[in-house]
Write a protein that holds these residues in place. Structure first.
Motif, PDB file in Angstrom:
ATOM      1  N   ALA C  59      14.139   2.890  16.344  1.00 45.76           N
ATOM      2  CA  ALA C  59      13.031   3.543  15.641  1.00 45.76           C
ATOM      3  C   ALA C  59      11.882   2.573  15.469  1.00 45.76           C
ATOM      4  CB  ALA C  59      13.499   4.048  14.275  1.00 45.76           C
ATOM      5  N   SER C  60      10.700   3.121  15.303  1.00 46.33           N
ATOM      6  CA  SER C  60       9.560   2.273  14.984  1.00 46.33           C
ATOM      7  C   SER C  60       8.862   2.866  13.768  1.00 46.33           C
ATOM      8  CB  SER C  60       8.611   2.186  16.180  1.00 46.33           C
ATOM      9  OG  SER C  60       8.241   3.474  16.593  1.00 46.33           O
ATOM     10  N   LEU C  61       8.096   2.034  13.104  1.00 51.14           N
ATOM     11  CA  LEU C  61       7.422   2.492  11.896  1.00 51.14           C
ATOM     12  C   LEU C  61       6.244   3.369  12.256  1.00 51.14           C
ATOM     13  CD1 LEU C  61       7.201  -0.680   9.628  1.00 51.14           C
ATOM     14  CD2 LEU C  61       8.775   1.254   9.431  1.00 51.14           C
ATOM     15  N   PRO C  62       6.118   4.499  11.555  1.00 56.71           N
ATOM     16  CA  PRO C  62       4.912   5.295  11.787  1.00 56.71           C
ATOM     17  C   PRO C  62       3.669   4.473  11.445  1.00 56.71           C
ATOM     18  CG  PRO C  62       6.209   6.166   9.942  1.00 56.71           C
ATOM     19  CD  PRO C  62       6.989   5.039  10.528  1.00 56.71           C
ATOM     20  N   GLN C  63       2.617   4.718  12.178  1.00 56.27           N
ATOM     21  CA  GLN C  63       1.359   4.001  11.941  1.00 56.27           C
ATOM     22  C   GLN C  63       0.253   5.007  11.675  1.00 56.27           C
ATOM     23  OE1 GLN C  63       0.945   0.369  12.114  1.00 56.27           O
ATOM     24  NE2 GLN C  63       3.153   0.620  11.862  1.00 56.27           N
ATOM     25  N   PRO C  64      -0.732   4.745  10.849  1.00 55.15           N
ATOM     26  CA  PRO C  64      -0.766   3.516  10.048  1.00 55.15           C
ATOM     27  C   PRO C  64       0.251   3.598   8.904  1.00 55.15           C
ATOM     28  CG  PRO C  64      -2.583   4.937   9.425  1.00 55.15           C
ATOM     29  CD  PRO C  64      -1.877   5.613  10.574  1.00 55.15           C
ATOM     30  N   PRO C  65       0.548   2.471   8.298  1.00 61.23           N
ATOM     31  CA  PRO C  65       1.498   2.493   7.180  1.00 61.23           C
ATOM     32  C   PRO C  65       0.985   3.380   6.056  1.00 61.23           C
ATOM     33  CG  PRO C  65       1.077   0.244   7.910  1.00 61.23           C
ATOM     34  CD  PRO C  65       0.122   1.117   8.650  1.00 61.23           C
ATOM     35  N   SER C  66       1.906   3.964   5.318  1.00 57.12           N
ATOM     36  CA  SER C  66       1.508   4.794   4.181  1.00 57.12           C
ATOM     37  C   SER C  66       1.167   3.909   2.994  1.00 57.12           C
ATOM     38  CB  SER C  66       2.665   5.724   3.802  1.00 57.12           C
ATOM     39  OG  SER C  66       2.527   6.161   2.463  1.00 57.12           O
ATOM     40  N   ASP C 386      10.196  -7.247 -14.675  1.00 56.56           N
ATOM     41  CA  ASP C 386       9.580  -8.534 -14.354  1.00 56.56           C
ATOM     42  C   ASP C 386       8.320  -8.407 -13.521  1.00 56.56           C
ATOM     43  OD1 ASP C 386      12.882  -9.246 -14.100  1.00 56.56           O
ATOM     44  OD2 ASP C 386      11.637 -10.543 -15.344  1.00 56.56           O
ATOM     45  N   GLU C 387       8.209  -7.348 -12.739  1.00 57.32           N
ATOM     46  CA  GLU C 387       7.069  -7.224 -11.815  1.00 57.32           C
ATOM     47  C   GLU C 387       6.450  -5.845 -11.892  1.00 57.32           C
ATOM     48  OE1 GLU C 387       7.374  -9.417  -7.799  1.00 57.32           O
ATOM     49  OE2 GLU C 387       9.405  -8.729  -8.208  1.00 57.32           O
ATOM     50  N   VAL C 388       5.140  -5.814 -11.702  1.00 50.01           N
ATOM     51  CA  VAL C 388       4.430  -4.541 -11.652  1.00 50.01           C
ATOM     52  C   VAL C 388       3.421  -4.585 -10.515  1.00 50.01           C
ATOM     53  CG1 VAL C 388       2.766  -5.361 -13.387  1.00 50.01           C
ATOM     54  CG2 VAL C 388       3.000  -2.930 -12.961  1.00 50.01           C
ATOM     55  N   GLN C 389       3.318  -3.476  -9.791  1.00 47.74           N
ATOM     56  CA  GLN C 389       2.313  -3.343  -8.737  1.00 47.74           C
ATOM     57  C   GLN C 389       1.795  -1.907  -8.769  1.00 47.74           C
ATOM     58  OE1 GLN C 389       0.783  -5.425  -6.884  1.00 47.74           O
ATOM     59  NE2 GLN C 389       2.076  -6.702  -5.601  1.00 47.74           N
ATOM     60  N   VAL C 390       0.634  -1.698  -8.146  1.00 48.29           N
ATOM     61  CA  VAL C 390       0.055  -0.351  -8.103  1.00 48.29           C
ATOM     62  C   VAL C 390      -0.457  -0.092  -6.685  1.00 48.29           C
ATOM     63  CG1 VAL C 390      -2.223  -1.150  -8.893  1.00 48.29           C
ATOM     64  CG2 VAL C 390      -1.545   1.230  -9.257  1.00 48.29           C
ATOM     65  N   THR C 391      -0.251   1.130  -6.189  1.00 44.00           N
ATOM     66  CA  THR C 391      -0.789   1.469  -4.872  1.00 44.00           C
ATOM     67  C   THR C 391      -2.292   1.687  -5.007  1.00 44.00           C
ATOM     68  OG1 THR C 391      -0.549   3.864  -5.054  1.00 44.00           O
ATOM     69  CG2 THR C 391       1.394   2.617  -4.361  1.00 44.00           C
ATOM     70  N   GLN C 392      -3.010   1.632  -3.895  1.00 39.92           N
ATOM     71  CA  GLN C 392      -4.476   1.623  -3.967  1.00 39.92           C
ATOM     72  C   GLN C 392      -5.118   2.915  -3.481  1.00 39.92           C
ATOM     73  OE1 GLN C 392      -6.050  -0.565  -5.574  1.00 39.92           O
ATOM     74  NE2 GLN C 392      -4.348  -2.008  -5.861  1.00 39.92           N
ATOM     75  N   ASP C 393      -4.336   3.968  -3.356  1.00 43.65           N
ATOM     76  CA  ASP C 393      -4.929   5.216  -2.875  1.00 43.65           C
ATOM     77  C   ASP C 393      -5.449   6.034  -4.056  1.00 43.65           C
ATOM     78  OD1 ASP C 393      -2.127   7.372  -3.007  1.00 43.65           O
ATOM     79  OD2 ASP C 393      -2.136   5.260  -3.563  1.00 43.65           O
ATOM     80  N   ALA C 394      -5.900   7.247  -3.768  1.00 42.60           N
ATOM     81  CA  ALA C 394      -6.506   8.070  -4.811  1.00 42.60           C
ATOM     82  C   ALA C 394      -5.480   8.732  -5.723  1.00 42.60           C
ATOM     83  CB  ALA C 394      -7.389   9.139  -4.171  1.00 42.60           C
ATOM     84  N   ALA C 395      -4.228   8.784  -5.309  1.00 42.39           N
ATOM     85  CA  ALA C 395      -3.146   9.295  -6.170  1.00 42.39           C
ATOM     86  C   ALA C 395      -2.162   8.152  -6.383  1.00 42.39           C
ATOM     87  CB  ALA C 395      -2.458  10.479  -5.503  1.00 42.39           C
ATOM     88  N   ALA C 439      -2.618  -2.920   8.278  1.00 42.53           N
ATOM     89  CA  ALA C 439      -2.681  -2.358   9.634  1.00 42.53           C
ATOM     90  C   ALA C 439      -3.490  -1.078   9.665  1.00 42.53           C
ATOM     91  CB  ALA C 439      -1.270  -2.135  10.188  1.00 42.53           C
ATOM     92  N   GLY C 440      -4.532  -1.021   8.857  1.00 44.70           N
ATOM     93  CA  GLY C 440      -5.420   0.129   8.898  1.00 44.70           C
ATOM     94  C   GLY C 440      -5.062   1.260   7.967  1.00 44.70           C
ATOM     95  N   ALA C 441      -4.228   1.025   6.985  1.00 45.60           N
ATOM     96  CA  ALA C 441      -3.852   2.087   6.051  1.00 45.60           C
ATOM     97  C   ALA C 441      -4.963   2.318   5.033  1.00 45.60           C
ATOM     98  CB  ALA C 441      -2.549   1.724   5.355  1.00 45.60           C
ATOM     99  N   ALA C 442      -4.624   3.007   3.928  1.00 42.02           N
ATOM    100  CA  ALA C 442      -5.627   3.399   2.929  1.00 42.02           C
ATOM    101  C   ALA C 442      -6.531   2.240   2.543  1.00 42.02           C
ATOM    102  CB  ALA C 442      -4.929   3.940   1.680  1.00 42.02           C
ATOM    103  N   GLN C 443      -7.770   2.570   2.301  1.00 39.38           N
ATOM    104  CA  GLN C 443      -8.775   1.526   2.121  1.00 39.38           C
ATOM    105  C   GLN C 443      -8.621   0.818   0.786  1.00 39.38           C
ATOM    106  OE1 GLN C 443      -9.152   4.679   2.033  1.00 39.38           O
ATOM    107  NE2 GLN C 443     -10.365   5.296   0.260  1.00 39.38           N
ATOM    108  N   GLY C 444      -9.254  -0.334   0.736  1.00 41.73           N
ATOM    109  CA  GLY C 444      -9.387  -1.043  -0.521  1.00 41.73           C
ATOM    110  C   GLY C 444      -8.153  -1.837  -0.926  1.00 41.73           C
TER     111      GLY C 444
END
Lengths: 150, 171, 447
Positions: C59-66, C386-395, C439-444
């Motif tokens: 298998a390969s990863l769908p592009q661009p990454p989500s 211990d860790e927190v992260q947030v995705t950068q898309d509109a939702a 790799a060209g996924a959601a901006q910002g």
């Protein structure tokens, strides 16, 4: 101790142990331990290729112009959590402790004033400054009284 | 006496015997000798296998004491790092602050036992000599981290320093 | 009795042998049955075979990454796994070597880069440090650059390495304990040079040809490179915080061109690196007087995250004494960076219990109230965050991880609502990366 208990117990301990933000004045031997010994080691040997030795070498920097200032401005000194006076005392102690003996004997002790004025500009390029000083030390020793002994 | 009565009697005797045995004073193993200046080893502050051991006030890693070494010696086959960082912890037995050297034991897989992370007086990694999040197995033949010791190397803020002080020491 | 025979009455009559006329009818019925059965049999033997499949397919990863993918490190299994935060599916796997498995994610190339340290005999032998290049679709190694074997091995995930903003160069932080950074040209795939940076540590991106480091006296060091990646300038700023009284943690977060640092006492320092000179803003307090009185403090292994588009800062907090800057958090406080106000307090859930990587969940299909009871029992086991992260898309999604578990807690980042648990298959989670724009996924977004 079980994991769920560990956190509150440790928290209590830390609170009880009190604030550690207070920096208390220590004697030069203790300041050497807390600020320098971790990398330069108790005998001043340093770590080859990574940490310069102090043993039988640090005093030589006093023989050439700029050497004294170098010892204050090298980041390990300049950035240490010591007052100007404590750092001055520590630098003098280091010279006497690690020599060479002749430089220890001729030491004009560091003053808080000279430390205060130099440490605000920590060196960015330590390597070339140090190389240049060592070159001049070697040249001076060669011209004055022959090659320096070990 | 019926068989039931006899059985009950035996049972009662057994229970009574058991309770008596439990109440007898037990000969315990010799308690570990208290090292001079160390808190009572039966307390967490005096037990080098416990996270609360006083020297571990800023340790971050697996206790060498639990991984084949002691609080001052590294486990077999590891190499004790030379470069390290030195902190200060208060000894509850005498109230003095001691300088603790947190050398890492290196060159073997992680010890995996007694992970303790305490941060008294510890500072971020840009204050290199006050940080315990750095793998201090630098300067050994391998940076593979196994465990950490806590060696007393000096007495802080004491009138009479226990550390030999060549040179005048005065200023 | 006859009624009970049911469909069998079609074939039989109770009692003895059927009359001759009936026998004829029976024969027809049995023939019909036989025909149907034969037909079924015939259909089975006449149907087409399964298609012959090929072995060797990968298998390969769908592009661009989500934007809703996350790389999650496992210090026990020495790897990082890629999981889909929507459905918990595992998508990929990368080995980490010595230290934590942290990668670099360019926006403009279908690659990722991982600095790795290995010994030829596992825990001893010849040490080799390398920056390994991976194809982001196939997750196969496609190249490497050997580095000086000096890379810093850290127990936290910030500042170990950085990409220039245009993906041209990578910088890897070295510690021997002398400090320096190794520069790699990612286009030419060559090692450029090691830049000595005495007294300053860690490395953060600060433009296309510039990296920022933190110095032991509270100053910022800016290292500027030329087009070939060679250092042309190293400049220290004046100290912008007091490293003795109130140091900032290394776990910085980026908002556009500005880097944000939180101090032990809960002050937020900002450094604007959009211009040639760094501009330092007056720090503001993340904690009110009441918060301080209640002993709220910042802390964690990665305790700050920023959602770029909305300018929301997420800060992990706990209640504790001085010097608890690494303690795990129980709440996430949300701020508006523009107005410097707190918007919300999110009480964090247990990220899920795992044992040997497998989720411990039971009772979800039990009858009420036992289905709630089982969940409540599991949730009452404290697994601090211990860790927190947030995705950068509109939702956007908030992702929380605790080292003691392989589970992640997923929240709606805009309203703080808990959505679900995701299990990574890790035995411990340490090293949470949400590479937005990868790799060209959601901006910002920051990396």
């Amino acid at each position: 101790m079980s994991a769920p208990l560990r956190v509150p117990v440790l928290l209590t301990l830390l609170v009880v142990c009190g604030t550690t933000a207070v920096v208390r004045a220590e004697t030069p031997p203790i300041n050497y331990m807390l600020q320098c010994q971790g990398c330069h080691l108790a005998d001043g040997a340093g770590s080859p290729g990574a940490v310069p030795p102090l043993r039988n070498l640090v005093g030589k920097f006093l023989r050439v112009p700029g050497g004294r200032e170098y010892l204050i401005r090298v980041p390990g000194s300049a950035q240490s959590a010591l007052s100007n006076r404590e750092l001055a005392e520590l630098l003098s102690w280091i010279i006497r402790r690690f020599g060479p003996e002749q430089d220890a004997a001729n030491l004009a002790p560091f003053t808080a004033e000279e430390v205060g004025s130099a440490r605000g500009r920590p060196l960015v390029d330590v390597d070339s400054v140090r190389r240049d000083l060592l070159r001049r030390i070697a040249a001076r020793d060669l011209s004055s009284s022959g090659p320096e002994g070990p | 006496m019926s068989w039931m009565g006899r059985s009950l009697g035996i049972l009662c005797a057994l229970v009574l015997a058991g309770v008596t045995v439990l109440l007898l004073p037990v000969v315990r193993a010799e308690p570990p000798a208290v090292q001079a200046g160390e808190p009572d080893p039966s307390t967490p502050e005096g037990d080098p296998g416990a996270a609360e051991y006083w020297r571990y006030c800023a340790i971050d890693g697996y206790l060498a004491d639990c991984c084949g070494g002691t609080h001052t010696t590294c486990p077999p086959g590891t190499e004790m790092s030379t470069v390290t960082w030195l902190g200060t912890c208060t000894n509850p037995a005498d109230g003095k602050d001691y300088v603790i050297s947190y050398n890492d034991c290196c060159g073997k897989p992680p010890g995996g036992r007694c992970f303790v992370r305490r941060t008294e007086g510890e500072r971020p990694a840009y204050v290199t000599h006050k940080n315990n999040d750095i793998n201090w197995c630098m300067g050994t033949s391998s940076i593979a981290y196994n465990s950490t010791v806590a060696v007393v190397v000096g007495v802080a803020a004491s009138e009479q320093s226990d550390v030999s002080d060549p040179g005048t020491g005065e200023e | 009795m006859f009624h009970r025979v049911g469909c069998f009455s079609f074939f039989l009559r109770s009692g003895g042998v059927p009359a001759p006329a009936m026998r004829h009818h029976l024969r027809i019925r049995w023939s019909l049955i036989a025909l149907v059965l034969l037909g079924i049999a015939g259909a089975r033997t006449g149907r087409a075979d399964l298609e012959i499949e090929q072995t060797g397919q990968v298998a390969s990863l769908p592009q661009p990454p989500s934007p809703h993918w996350a790389w999650v490190g496992d210090p026990v299994q020495r790897r990082s796994v890629l999981v889909d935060l929507e459905n918990g599916r595992m998508l990929g796997n990368l080995a980490g070597g010595e230290g934590l498995a942290i990668a670099l994610f360019p926006r403009s190339r279908r690659e990722l880069y991982m600095p790795r340290t290995h010994y030829s005999r596992g825990d001893h032998g010849e040490r080799v440090d390398a920056l390994i290049f991976f194809d982001s679709t196939l997750l196969t190694p496609v190249g490497e650059v050997i580095l000086p074997p000096k890379r810093a091995i850290l127990a936290f995930t910030s500042g170990g390495s950085a990409l220039s903003d245009d993906d041209r160069f990578a910088a890897v932080f070295n510690l021997t304990p002398a400090t320096s950074i190794s520069i790699v040209d990612l286009e030419a795939r060559t090692f450029v040079e090691e830049v000595s940076t005495p007294g300053c540590s860690l490395v953060y991106p600060a433009g296309d040809r510039r990296f920022a480091m933190l110095c032991g006296n509270g100053a910022l060091l800016l290292v500027t490179l030329d087009e070939a990646g060679r250092v042309v300038e190293r400049t220290r700023s004046a100290p912008f915080f007091d490293p003795v009284k109130d140091p900032v943690t290394e776990k910085a977060a980026r908002w556009g061109e500005t880097w944000l640092f939180a101090s032990f006492e809960g002050y937020l320092y900002s450094v604007d690196l959009s211009g040639a000179e760094p501009r330092f803003s007056e720090p503001w307090s993340l904690l009110s007087e009441a918060d301080r009185e209640a002993s709220w403090r910042i802390g964690g292994t990665r305790h700050l995250a920023v959602h770029q588009a909305t300018g929301r800062l997420y800060s992990l907090v706990h209640q504790g004494g001085p010097d608890t800057h690494k303690d795990a958090g129980s709440e996430l406080w949300v701020y508006d960076l523009a107005t410097r106000t707190r918007l919300q307090r999110i009480e964090l859930e247990n990220p899920g219990l795992t044992f040997m990587g497998l989720p411990i969940e039971f009772g979800k299909d039990w009858i009420w109230p036992f289905n709630r009871l089982a969940g409540w029992l599991l949730a009452s086991v404290p697994i601090p965050i211990d860790e927190v992260q947030v995705t950068q898309d509109a939702a956007p999604l908030l992702v929380t991880a605790g080292t003691a578990s392989g589970g992640l807690g997923i929240y709606d980042a805009l309203n703080g609502e808990f959505l679900r648990h995701i299990y990574t298959g890790n035995m411990a989670n340490l090293g949470l990366q949400l590479p937005s724009g990868w790799a060209g996924a959601a901006q910002g977004g920051n990396r």
